[in-house]
Motif scaffolding. Structure first.
Motif, PDB file in Angstrom:
ATOM      1  N   THR A   1       1.073  -1.454   0.177  1.00  0.00           N
ATOM      2  CA  THR A   1       0.413  -0.173  -0.370  1.00  0.00           C
ATOM      3  C   THR A   1       0.667   1.087   0.147  1.00  0.00           C
ATOM      4  O   THR A   1       0.582   2.191  -0.264  1.00  0.00           O
ATOM      5  N   GLY A   2       1.895   0.959   0.457  1.00  0.00           N
ATOM      6  CA  GLY A   2       2.641   2.210   0.046  1.00  0.00           C
ATOM      7  C   GLY A   2       3.308   3.218   1.599  1.00  0.00           C
ATOM      8  O   GLY A   2       3.620   4.274   0.982  1.00  0.00           O
ATOM      9  N   LEU A   3       2.964   2.649   2.397  1.00  0.00           N
ATOM     10  CA  LEU A   3       2.835   2.967   3.417  1.00  0.00           C
ATOM     11  C   LEU A   3       4.480   3.185   3.722  1.00  0.00           C
ATOM     12  O   LEU A   3       4.569   4.688   4.286  1.00  0.00           O
ATOM     13  N   ASN A   4       4.758   2.297   3.659  1.00  0.00           N
ATOM     14  CA  ASN A   4       6.722   2.825   4.416  1.00  0.00           C
ATOM     15  C   ASN A   4       7.019   3.372   3.365  1.00  0.00           C
ATOM     16  O   ASN A   4       8.129   4.502   3.881  1.00  0.00           O
ATOM     17  N   ALA A   5       7.268   3.565   1.831  1.00  0.00           N
ATOM     18  CA  ALA A   5       7.712   4.774   1.411  1.00  0.00           C
ATOM     19  C   ALA A   5       7.197   5.990   2.039  1.00  0.00           C
ATOM     20  O   ALA A   5       7.739   6.764   1.940  1.00  0.00           O
TER      21      ALA A   5
ATOM     22  N   TYR B   1      -3.667   7.414   3.257  1.00  0.00           N
ATOM     23  CA  TYR B   1      -2.665   7.989   4.363  1.00  0.00           C
ATOM     24  C   TYR B   1      -1.441   8.854   4.518  1.00  0.00           C
ATOM     25  O   TYR B   1      -1.337   9.325   5.840  1.00  0.00           O
ATOM     26  N   ALA B   2      -2.374   9.856   3.324  1.00  0.00           N
ATOM     27  CA  ALA B   2      -1.522  11.539   3.951  1.00  0.00           C
ATOM     28  C   ALA B   2      -2.640  11.996   4.809  1.00  0.00           C
ATOM     29  O   ALA B   2      -1.799  12.850   4.548  1.00  0.00           O
ATOM     30  N   GLN B   3      -3.744  11.484   5.212  1.00  0.00           N
ATOM     31  CA  GLN B   3      -4.312  12.179   5.953  1.00  0.00           C
ATOM     32  C   GLN B   3      -3.551  12.022   7.446  1.00  0.00           C
ATOM     33  O   GLN B   3      -3.393  13.182   8.760  1.00  0.00           O
ATOM     34  N   PHE B   4      -2.376  11.577   7.849  1.00  0.00           N
ATOM     35  CA  PHE B   4      -1.553  11.470   8.864  1.00  0.00           C
ATOM     36  C   PHE B   4      -0.592  11.977   8.826  1.00  0.00           C
ATOM     37  O   PHE B   4      -0.150  12.424   9.156  1.00  0.00           O
ATOM     38  N   SER B   5      -0.513  12.788   7.606  1.00  0.00           N
ATOM     39  CA  SER B   5       0.468  13.885   7.967  1.00  0.00           C
ATOM     40  C   SER B   5       0.277  15.028   7.487  1.00  0.00           C
ATOM     41  O   SER B   5      -0.752  15.787   7.489  1.00  0.00           O
ATOM     42  N   ASN B   6       1.690  16.219   8.007  1.00  0.00           N
ATOM     43  CA  ASN B   6       1.104  17.144   7.874  1.00  0.00           C
ATOM     44  C   ASN B   6       1.443  18.527   7.342  1.00  0.00           C
ATOM     45  O   ASN B   6       1.319  19.426   7.121  1.00  0.00           O
ATOM     46  N   ASP B   7       2.150  17.642   5.894  1.00  0.00           N
ATOM     47  CA  ASP B   7       2.826  18.252   4.679  1.00  0.00           C
ATOM     48  C   ASP B   7       1.182  18.111   3.800  1.00  0.00           C
ATOM     49  O   ASP B   7       1.179  17.556   3.795  1.00  0.00           O
ATOM     50  N   PRO B   8       0.994  19.947   4.139  1.00  0.00           N
ATOM     51  CA  PRO B   8       0.096  19.791   2.674  1.00  0.00           C
ATOM     52  C   PRO B   8       0.528  19.096   1.092  1.00  0.00           C
ATOM     53  O   PRO B   8      -0.082  18.681   0.163  1.00  0.00           O
ATOM     54  N   ALA B   9       1.917  17.935   1.188  1.00  0.00           N
ATOM     55  CA  ALA B   9       2.484  18.063  -0.593  1.00  0.00           C
ATOM     56  C   ALA B   9       2.128  16.545  -0.376  1.00  0.00           C
ATOM     57  O   ALA B   9       2.135  15.384  -0.963  1.00  0.00           O
ATOM     58  N   ALA B  10       2.226  15.848   1.095  1.00  0.00           N
ATOM     59  CA  ALA B  10       1.617  14.566   1.349  1.00  0.00           C
ATOM     60  C   ALA B  10       0.740  14.012  -0.377  1.00  0.00           C
ATOM     61  O   ALA B  10       0.713  12.215  -0.433  1.00  0.00           O
ATOM     62  N   PRO B  11      -0.437  13.595  -0.016  1.00  0.00           N
ATOM     63  CA  PRO B  11      -1.242  13.793  -1.523  1.00  0.00           C
ATOM     64  C   PRO B  11      -1.169  13.401  -2.471  1.00  0.00           C
ATOM     65  O   PRO B  11      -1.046  12.413  -3.111  1.00  0.00           O
ATOM     66  N   HIS B  12      -0.112  13.961  -3.307  1.00  0.00           N
ATOM     67  CA  HIS B  12       0.639  14.428  -4.029  1.00  0.00           C
ATOM     68  C   HIS B  12       1.855  12.990  -4.276  1.00  0.00           C
ATOM     69  O   HIS B  12       1.783  12.500  -5.045  1.00  0.00           O
ATOM     70  N   VAL B  13       2.552  13.281  -2.886  1.00  0.00           N
ATOM     71  CA  VAL B  13       3.107  12.501  -2.970  1.00  0.00           C
ATOM     72  C   VAL B  13       2.537  11.268  -3.154  1.00  0.00           C
ATOM     73  O   VAL B  13       3.213   9.806  -3.631  1.00  0.00           O
ATOM     74  N   PHE B  14       2.203  10.709  -2.274  1.00  0.00           N
ATOM     75  CA  PHE B  14       1.794   9.291  -2.115  1.00  0.00           C
ATOM     76  C   PHE B  14       1.165   8.727  -3.668  1.00  0.00           C
ATOM     77  O   PHE B  14       1.096   7.823  -3.924  1.00  0.00           O
ATOM     78  N   GLU B  15       0.797   9.656  -4.404  1.00  0.00           N
ATOM     79  CA  GLU B  15      -0.283   9.341  -5.755  1.00  0.00           C
ATOM     80  C   GLU B  15       0.768   9.632  -6.370  1.00  0.00           C
ATOM     81  O   GLU B  15       0.600   8.646  -7.103  1.00  0.00           O
TER      82      GLU B  15
END
Length: 225
Positions: free
Chosen positions: A60-64, A98-112
């Motif tokens: 699911t990419g969580l560790n990455a 998983y991006a919801q658990f990051s405070n970084d606004p870039a998290a959704p883009h990085v995960f996708e």
């Protein structure tokens, strides 16, 4: 094989395989397990400016994702190799959120980006993080000897995939690791630790994440070339 999405004890999601009665991550908390086993007891040991990480079970990419943000804080360049024979569907990985658990606004883009970038070629996620997803079995992966600094061994457990927890497999992983390279895994079964030692590793028992008493960290001695 049927796969179900469930919510774990810390509010994060994972995938459950009813046929095997097996979860991709701990049902006690997917996020907590990943942070404890792979970031706290794996990535935090790596002090070099440039490191290569290999993950068995990209899933699911969580560790990455966690590695991306942890290494970014230290301005550490990461070449991340993820091995996954059966990637989750887009519906499944999007449902993880998983991006919801990051405070970084870039998290959704990085995960996708991690999930939509091409397989079987190195892809730049940003200037400090290169992701190389390999869609193959572990034994078919092309990895250079002595080239990996850290292994996240996140395969399904020995109960359902015993073939991934043998001395022969650990011999292969040992050959890929550079001297003083480290392997971390949630698994702490006695036979697994004995096989790691037989392959040449120095093995430590460490406190486990919530719901697990112990985890394992194995190091390739620096005398090995």
């Amino acid at each position: 094989m049927q796969r179900e999405i469930i919510t774990t004890g810390d509010g994060s999601k994972t995938i459950y395989l009813p046929e095997w009665n097996e979860h991709y991550h701990s049902s006690h908390g997917a996020l907590q397990e990943a942070q404890h086993v792979f970031i706290k007891n794996g990535l935090s040991t790596q002090k070099e400016d440039y490191i290569t990480i290999l993950e068995m079970g990209f899933g699911t990419g969580l560790n990455a994702l966690l590695t991306y943000f942890a290494s970014e804080k230290r301005r550490q360049y990461v070449h991340y190799i993820g091995i996954e024979a059966f990637p989750p569907t887009e519906e499944e990985w999007r449902a993880m959120d998983y991006a919801q658990f990051s405070n970084d606004p870039a998290a959704p883009h990085v995960f996708e980006r991690m999930h939509t970038c091409d397989w079987n070629k190195a892809q730049e996620i940003d200037e400090l993080f290169v992701l190389e997803k390999k869609q193959c079995s572990l034994v078919d992966a092309d990895v250079a000897p002595n080239s990996v600094d850290l292994i996240y061994y996140d395969a399904f457990g020995p109960r359902v995939q015993p073939e991934l927890w043998t001395k022969e497999i650990f011999d292969l992983l040992f050959s890929w690791l550079a001297p003083e390279g480290i392997l971390v895994t949630y698994c702490a079964k006695g036979q697994v630790k004995r096989d790691l030692k037989a392959a040449g590793f120095t093995v430590e028992n460490l406190p486990g994440p919530p719901g697990k008493r112990e985890m394992t960290r194995a190091t390739k001695p620096n005398t090995c070339v």
